[in-house]
Design an enzyme around this catalytic site. Structure first.
Site, PDB file in Angstrom:
ATOM      1  N   GLY A  13       0.809  -1.107  -0.092  1.00 20.33           N
ATOM      2  CA  GLY A  13       0.113  -0.063   0.053  1.00 20.33           C
ATOM      3  C   GLY A  13       0.654   1.216   0.161  1.00 20.33           C
ATOM      4  N   ALA A  14       1.769   1.062  -0.787  1.00 20.48           N
ATOM      5  CA  ALA A  14       2.746   2.419  -0.741  1.00 20.48           C
ATOM      6  C   ALA A  14       2.807   3.305  -1.921  1.00 20.48           C
ATOM      7  CB  ALA A  14       4.215   1.800  -0.609  1.00 20.48           C
ATOM      8  N   ARG A  16       1.035   5.954  -1.918  1.00 18.49           N
ATOM      9  CA  ARG A  16       0.950   7.365  -1.301  1.00 18.49           C
ATOM     10  C   ARG A  16       1.101   7.149   0.073  1.00 18.49           C
ATOM     11  NH1 ARG A  16      -5.730   7.207  -1.881  1.00 18.49           N
ATOM     12  NH2 ARG A  16      -6.159   6.354   0.365  1.00 18.49           N
ATOM     13  N   ASN A  64      -3.803  -6.963  -4.728  1.00 16.45           N
ATOM     14  CA  ASN A  64      -4.822  -6.677  -3.610  1.00 16.45           C
ATOM     15  C   ASN A  64      -4.033  -7.661  -2.539  1.00 16.45           C
ATOM     16  OD1 ASN A  64      -6.714  -6.827  -1.732  1.00 16.45           O
ATOM     17  ND2 ASN A  64      -8.311  -7.819  -2.799  1.00 16.45           N
ATOM     18  N   ASN A  91       1.848  -2.278   5.500  1.00 11.75           N
ATOM     19  CA  ASN A  91       1.334  -0.917   5.644  1.00 11.75           C
ATOM     20  C   ASN A  91      -0.290  -0.713   5.201  1.00 11.75           C
ATOM     21  OD1 ASN A  91       1.600   2.328   5.659  1.00 11.75           O
ATOM     22  ND2 ASN A  91       1.157   1.777   3.724  1.00 11.75           N
ATOM     23  N   SER A 143      -1.821   0.871  14.906  1.00 13.34           N
ATOM     24  CA  SER A 143      -2.453   2.192  15.237  1.00 13.34           C
ATOM     25  C   SER A 143      -2.444   2.211  16.709  1.00 13.34           C
ATOM     26  CB  SER A 143      -3.678   2.352  14.615  1.00 13.34           C
ATOM     27  OG  SER A 143      -4.221   3.560  15.177  1.00 13.34           O
ATOM     28  N   TYR A 156     -11.488  -1.567  12.952  1.00 11.81           N
ATOM     29  CA  TYR A 156     -10.324  -1.103  12.487  1.00 11.81           C
ATOM     30  C   TYR A 156      -9.411  -1.311  13.861  1.00 11.81           C
ATOM     31  CZ  TYR A 156      -6.744   2.472  11.264  1.00 11.81           C
ATOM     32  OH  TYR A 156      -5.443   3.037  11.032  1.00 11.81           O
ATOM     33  N   ALA A 158      -9.637  -3.554  16.278  1.00 10.70           N
ATOM     34  CA  ALA A 158      -9.478  -4.881  16.213  1.00 10.70           C
ATOM     35  C   ALA A 158      -8.360  -5.470  15.341  1.00 10.70           C
ATOM     36  CB  ALA A 158     -10.693  -5.839  16.106  1.00 10.70           C
ATOM     37  N   LYS A 160      -6.106  -3.916  14.092  1.00  6.90           N
ATOM     38  CA  LYS A 160      -4.650  -3.120  14.533  1.00  6.90           C
ATOM     39  C   LYS A 160      -3.909  -3.987  15.683  1.00  6.90           C
ATOM     40  CE  LYS A 160      -4.506  -0.233  11.237  1.00  6.90           C
ATOM     41  NZ  LYS A 160      -3.379  -0.528  10.148  1.00  6.90           N
ATOM     42  N   ILE A 189      -1.997  11.266  12.109  1.00  4.34           N
ATOM     43  CA  ILE A 189      -0.901  11.462  11.163  1.00  4.34           C
ATOM     44  C   ILE A 189      -1.875  12.235   9.953  1.00  4.34           C
ATOM     45  CG2 ILE A 189       0.725  10.852   9.706  1.00  4.34           C
ATOM     46  CD1 ILE A 189       1.480  10.081  12.670  1.00  4.34           C
TER      47      ILE A 189
HETATM   48  N1  NAD Z   1      -3.084   8.370   8.722  1.00  4.63           N
HETATM   49  C1  NAD Z   1      -2.984   8.107  10.041  1.00  4.63           C
HETATM   50  O1  NAD Z   1      -3.587   8.928  11.024  1.00  4.63           O
HETATM   51  C2  NAD Z   1      -2.886   6.714  10.573  1.00  4.63           C
HETATM   52  C3  NAD Z   1      -2.962   6.512  11.959  1.00  4.63           C
HETATM   53  C4  NAD Z   1      -2.690   5.199  12.297  1.00  4.63           C
HETATM   54  C5  NAD Z   1      -2.365   4.288  11.450  1.00  4.63           C
HETATM   55  N2  NAD Z   1      -2.289   4.610  10.210  1.00  4.63           N
HETATM   56  C6  NAD Z   1      -1.947   3.161   9.469  1.00  4.63           C
HETATM   57  O2  NAD Z   1      -0.824   3.598   8.300  1.00  4.63           O
HETATM   58  C7  NAD Z   1      -1.186   2.601   7.039  1.00  4.63           C
HETATM   59  C8  NAD Z   1      -1.069   3.862   5.880  1.00  4.63           C
HETATM   60  O3  NAD Z   1      -2.099   4.947   6.035  1.00  4.63           O
HETATM   61  P1  NAD Z   1      -2.202   6.096   5.257  1.00  4.63           P
HETATM   62  O4  NAD Z   1      -2.737   7.343   6.195  1.00  4.63           O
HETATM   63  O5  NAD Z   1      -0.956   6.440   4.429  1.00  4.63           O
HETATM   64  O6  NAD Z   1      -3.421   5.885   4.194  1.00  4.63           O
HETATM   65  P2  NAD Z   1      -3.709   5.890   2.881  1.00  4.63           P
HETATM   66  O7  NAD Z   1      -5.163   5.582   2.707  1.00  4.63           O
HETATM   67  O8  NAD Z   1      -3.173   7.261   2.262  1.00  4.63           O
HETATM   68  O9  NAD Z   1      -2.707   4.967   2.231  1.00  4.63           O
HETATM   69  C9  NAD Z   1      -3.092   3.414   2.052  1.00  4.63           C
HETATM   70  C10 NAD Z   1      -2.501   2.816   0.953  1.00  4.63           C
HETATM   71  O10 NAD Z   1      -3.059   1.353   1.096  1.00  4.63           O
HETATM   72  C11 NAD Z   1      -3.553   1.024  -0.179  1.00  4.63           C
HETATM   73  N3  NAD Z   1      -4.425   0.154  -0.136  1.00  4.63           N
HETATM   74  C12 NAD Z   1      -5.597  -0.119   0.313  1.00  4.63           C
HETATM   75  N4  NAD Z   1      -6.152  -1.306   0.248  1.00  4.63           N
HETATM   76  C13 NAD Z   1      -5.167  -2.289  -0.310  1.00  4.63           C
HETATM   77  C14 NAD Z   1      -5.179  -3.450  -0.639  1.00  4.63           C
HETATM   78  N5  NAD Z   1      -6.319  -4.280  -0.526  1.00  4.63           N
HETATM   79  N6  NAD Z   1      -4.071  -3.850  -1.316  1.00  4.63           N
HETATM   80  C15 NAD Z   1      -2.951  -3.058  -1.373  1.00  4.63           C
HETATM   81  N7  NAD Z   1      -3.111  -1.828  -1.243  1.00  4.63           N
HETATM   82  C16 NAD Z   1      -4.270  -1.324  -0.332  1.00  4.63           C
HETATM   83  C17 NAD Z   1      -4.357   2.288  -0.791  1.00  4.63           C
HETATM   84  O11 NAD Z   1      -4.604   2.312  -2.083  1.00  4.63           O
HETATM   85  C18 NAD Z   1      -3.282   3.430  -0.340  1.00  4.63           C
HETATM   86  O12 NAD Z   1      -2.169   3.717  -1.339  1.00  4.63           O
HETATM   87  C19 NAD Z   1      -2.558   2.013   7.240  1.00  4.63           C
HETATM   88  O13 NAD Z   1      -2.526   0.691   7.564  1.00  4.63           O
HETATM   89  C20 NAD Z   1      -3.305   2.778   8.168  1.00  4.63           C
HETATM   90  O14 NAD Z   1      -4.100   2.045   9.051  1.00  4.63           O
HETATM   91  C21 NAD Z   1      -2.770   5.715   9.563  1.00  4.63           C
END
Ligand code: NAD
Length: 248
Positions: A13-14, A16, A64, A91, A143, A156, A158, A160, A189
């Site tokens: 999921g990188a 973005r 996926n 991620n 998280s 969510y 659960a 994490k 974040i």
């Molecule tokens: N942003 C926050 O405040 C925050 C806080 C705690 C934890 N997190 C965790 O950090 C991680 C990244 O979050 P983010 O804020 O960058 O989110 P984001 O939505 O910007 O990025 C998540 C990425 O995962 C991809 N993705 C989604 N489903 C997918 C799948 N089935 N297969 C492959 N890729 C998939 C999306 O297309 C996206 O590019 C997540 O696990 C999120 O739960 C984020």
């Protein structure tokens, strides 16, 4: 000497957000980067180009993460094309929030599949590679709500909490093979995920943070570099909360 010179990192999921920031920091530290996302569109291609510009090899794979067979195929390809997998960052994540009383089965299943089962899929596919190399670092993106819970996010939270227990269990099983597994628990974040929240909700969050700001994706990526590198070679099974002191 760069901290991750010559290593290969696989980050899910990188295209973005936090995953992309981790990919860029890892690359700046000398790691070659394989990353996945649901699709590799112009965004994903741009991410690939930004990483390559740092002088390392980079490739985005459309897959996926919740799909076991697709994951096996991607890890096989990465192994063929990069030669190793030294660092795995689980991620990819989504939210489908709602109070328990109103949460649908579909909301529950989707979040558990994308956030938690995906990590099982990738760890399962990568540990034979890491075992042969006699070493590796696995990082699960959890998280703070996985430690403390959160009303309206039972699915969510659960998922994490599951990622944290998964890291601890894999850390115990794989330690003798030189494989470490840890979790990062980000707080609030600033990414696309949190930009969906109203100003009021954002202000409420920030008022509870001792450092009085939301975190940046780089705050998380810095912690990931530490856990991926030999700087943390005696650390396994831990959860590091990167949350501005929100949960002490
Ligand atoms: N942003 C926050 O405040 C925050 C806080 C705690 C934890 N997190 C965790 O950090 C991680 C990244 O979050 P983010 O804020 O960058 O989110 P984001 O939505 O910007 O990025 C998540 C990425 O995962 C991809 N993705 C989604 N489903 C997918 C799948 N089935 N297969 C492959 N890729 C998939 C999306 O297309 C996206 O590019 C997540 O696990 C999120 O739960 C984020």
């Amino acid at each position: 000497m760069k901290l991750l010179a010559g290593k290969t990192a696989l980050i899910t999921g990188a295209a973005r957000g936090i995953g992309k920031a981790i990919a860029l920091k890892f690359a700046a530290e000398g790691a070659n980067i394989a990353f996945t996302d649901l699709v590799i569109d112009e965004n994903g291609k741009a991410t690939e180009a930004e990483i390559t510009a740092l002088g390392v090899k980079a490739k985005g794979y459309a897959s996926n993460a919740a799909d076991f067979a697709q994951t096996e195929d991607v890890v096989k390809l990465v192994k063929e094309e990069f030669g190793s997998v030294d660092i795995l960052v689980n991620n990819a994540g989504i939210t489908k929030d709602g109070l328990m009383l109103r949460m649908s089965e579909a909301q529950w299943d989707a979040v558990i599949a994308v956030n938690l089962k995906s990590a099982f899929n990738f760890i399962h596919a990568c540990i034979p590679v890491m075992m042969r190399q006699r070493g590796g670092s696995i990082i699960n993106m959890a998280s703070v709500v996985g430690v403390h819970g959160n009303a309206g996010q039972a699915n969510y939270a659960a998922s994490k909490a599951g990622l944290i227990a998964l890291a601890k269990s894999v850390g115990q099983e794989m330690g003798p093979k030189g494989i470490r597994a840890n979790a990062i628990a980000p707080g609030f974040i600033d990414t696309a995920m949190t930009q969906q929240l109203s100003d009021k909700v954002r202000e409420e969050w920030v008022s509870k943070i001792p450092l009085r700001r939301g975190g940046t994706v780089d705050d998380i990526a810095n912690c990931a570099v530490f856990l991926a590198s030999d700087m943390s070679s005696y650390i396994s099974g831990q959860v590091i909360q990167v949350d501005g002191g929100m949960n002490m």
